[in-house]
Design a protein around this motif. Sequence first.
Motif, PDB file in Angstrom:
ATOM      1  N   ALA A  12      29.943  13.066   1.784  1.00  0.00           N
ATOM      2  CA  ALA A  12      31.218  12.562   2.310  1.00  0.00           C
ATOM      3  C   ALA A  12      32.308  12.767   1.267  1.00  0.00           C
ATOM      4  O   ALA A  12      32.048  12.721   0.068  1.00  0.00           O
ATOM      5  CB  ALA A  12      31.081  11.088   2.655  1.00  0.00           C
ATOM      6  N   GLU A  13      33.508  12.976   1.760  1.00  0.00           N
ATOM      7  CA  GLU A  13      34.666  13.171   0.884  1.00  0.00           C
ATOM      8  C   GLU A  13      35.414  11.873   0.618  1.00  0.00           C
ATOM      9  O   GLU A  13      36.050  11.720  -0.417  1.00  0.00           O
ATOM     10  CB  GLU A  13      35.638  14.168   1.535  1.00  0.00           C
ATOM     11  N   ASP A  14      35.342  10.944   1.581  1.00  0.00           N
ATOM     12  CA  ASP A  14      36.139   9.735   1.492  1.00  0.00           C
ATOM     13  C   ASP A  14      35.511   8.647   2.372  1.00  0.00           C
ATOM     14  O   ASP A  14      34.573   8.915   3.121  1.00  0.00           O
ATOM     15  CB  ASP A  14      37.581  10.014   1.917  1.00  0.00           C
ATOM     16  N   PRO A  15      36.033   7.422   2.274  1.00  0.00           N
ATOM     17  CA  PRO A  15      35.483   6.329   3.090  1.00  0.00           C
ATOM     18  C   PRO A  15      35.517   6.618   4.589  1.00  0.00           C
ATOM     19  O   PRO A  15      34.584   6.260   5.315  1.00  0.00           O
ATOM     20  CB  PRO A  15      36.389   5.134   2.742  1.00  0.00           C
ATOM     21  N   LYS A  16      36.581   7.268   5.050  1.00  0.00           N
ATOM     22  CA  LYS A  16      36.688   7.550   6.482  1.00  0.00           C
ATOM     23  C   LYS A  16      35.516   8.389   6.980  1.00  0.00           C
ATOM     24  O   LYS A  16      34.966   8.115   8.057  1.00  0.00           O
ATOM     25  CB  LYS A  16      38.003   8.267   6.789  1.00  0.00           C
ATOM     26  N   SER A  17      35.136   9.397   6.220  1.00  0.00           N
ATOM     27  CA  SER A  17      34.042  10.266   6.681  1.00  0.00           C
ATOM     28  C   SER A  17      32.707   9.532   6.675  1.00  0.00           C
ATOM     29  O   SER A  17      31.872   9.756   7.550  1.00  0.00           O
ATOM     30  CB  SER A  17      33.978  11.560   5.866  1.00  0.00           C
ATOM     31  N   VAL A  18      32.510   8.632   5.721  1.00  0.00           N
ATOM     32  CA  VAL A  18      31.273   7.832   5.708  1.00  0.00           C
ATOM     33  C   VAL A  18      31.247   6.909   6.915  1.00  0.00           C
ATOM     34  O   VAL A  18      30.232   6.821   7.623  1.00  0.00           O
ATOM     35  CB  VAL A  18      31.165   6.995   4.410  1.00  0.00           C
ATOM     36  N   ILE A  19      32.347   6.207   7.145  1.00  0.00           N
ATOM     37  CA  ILE A  19      32.418   5.275   8.279  1.00  0.00           C
ATOM     38  C   ILE A  19      32.234   6.026   9.592  1.00  0.00           C
ATOM     39  O   ILE A  19      31.520   5.551  10.485  1.00  0.00           O
ATOM     40  CB  ILE A  19      33.740   4.486   8.237  1.00  0.00           C
ATOM     41  N   ARG A  20      32.854   7.184   9.729  1.00  0.00           N
ATOM     42  CA  ARG A  20      32.682   7.973  10.960  1.00  0.00           C
ATOM     43  C   ARG A  20      31.228   8.408  11.153  1.00  0.00           C
ATOM     44  O   ARG A  20      30.691   8.334  12.261  1.00  0.00           O
ATOM     45  CB  ARG A  20      33.608   9.181  10.947  1.00  0.00           C
ATOM     46  N   GLU A  21      30.600   8.866  10.072  1.00  0.00           N
ATOM     47  CA  GLU A  21      29.199   9.308  10.149  1.00  0.00           C
ATOM     48  C   GLU A  21      28.290   8.170  10.607  1.00  0.00           C
ATOM     49  O   GLU A  21      27.507   8.319  11.540  1.00  0.00           O
ATOM     50  CB  GLU A  21      28.745   9.824   8.780  1.00  0.00           C
ATOM     51  N   LEU A  22      28.399   7.031   9.961  1.00  0.00           N
ATOM     52  CA  LEU A  22      27.537   5.903  10.309  1.00  0.00           C
ATOM     53  C   LEU A  22      27.924   5.292  11.656  1.00  0.00           C
ATOM     54  O   LEU A  22      27.053   4.920  12.450  1.00  0.00           O
ATOM     55  CB  LEU A  22      27.577   4.847   9.205  1.00  0.00           C
TER      56      LEU A  22
END
Length: 148
Positions: A12-22
């Motif tokens: 992940a590049e940033d918090p948004k991408s982690v939150i979207r993935e999960l």
Amino acid sequence: MDLDLIALNVEAEDPKSVIRELGTRMLAKNYVKDTYIDAVLERESKLPTGLDLGEFCVAIPHTNTEHVNISNFAIGILKNPVEFHSMSEPTKTLKIGLVFLLAVKDPASQVGLLGNLMKIFQNVDLMKNIRHATTKQEVDDLLDFIQI
């Protein structure tokens, strides 16, 4: 725990991408409504959830119960740390390696879940074992005491 909600070596590049993935994993299993991911992102931008635990930094993004169908949580073990803003000092960023994305339907059960998470966060050996787990089943076995 639902093994599909455990993500190992998340890039992940940033918090948004982690939150979207999960969040996408939760949405695919109908644990959350289609409004959930955007609601978590909105809340995280205003009320950050990064926690500095000393040896580890974790994030526990979440949102209001109206975006949840069934209580659960997803865990992301990040390949490389991602900067989340600190819960206690929102202007400060923390390098986060573990993300616990929470979806709580009943507000009364949130206290119990947060209590169980704090038990995890205070156990350095358990945190190390989760961080270095190589299989979803291993993570599940380590967290089998959590009741949702």
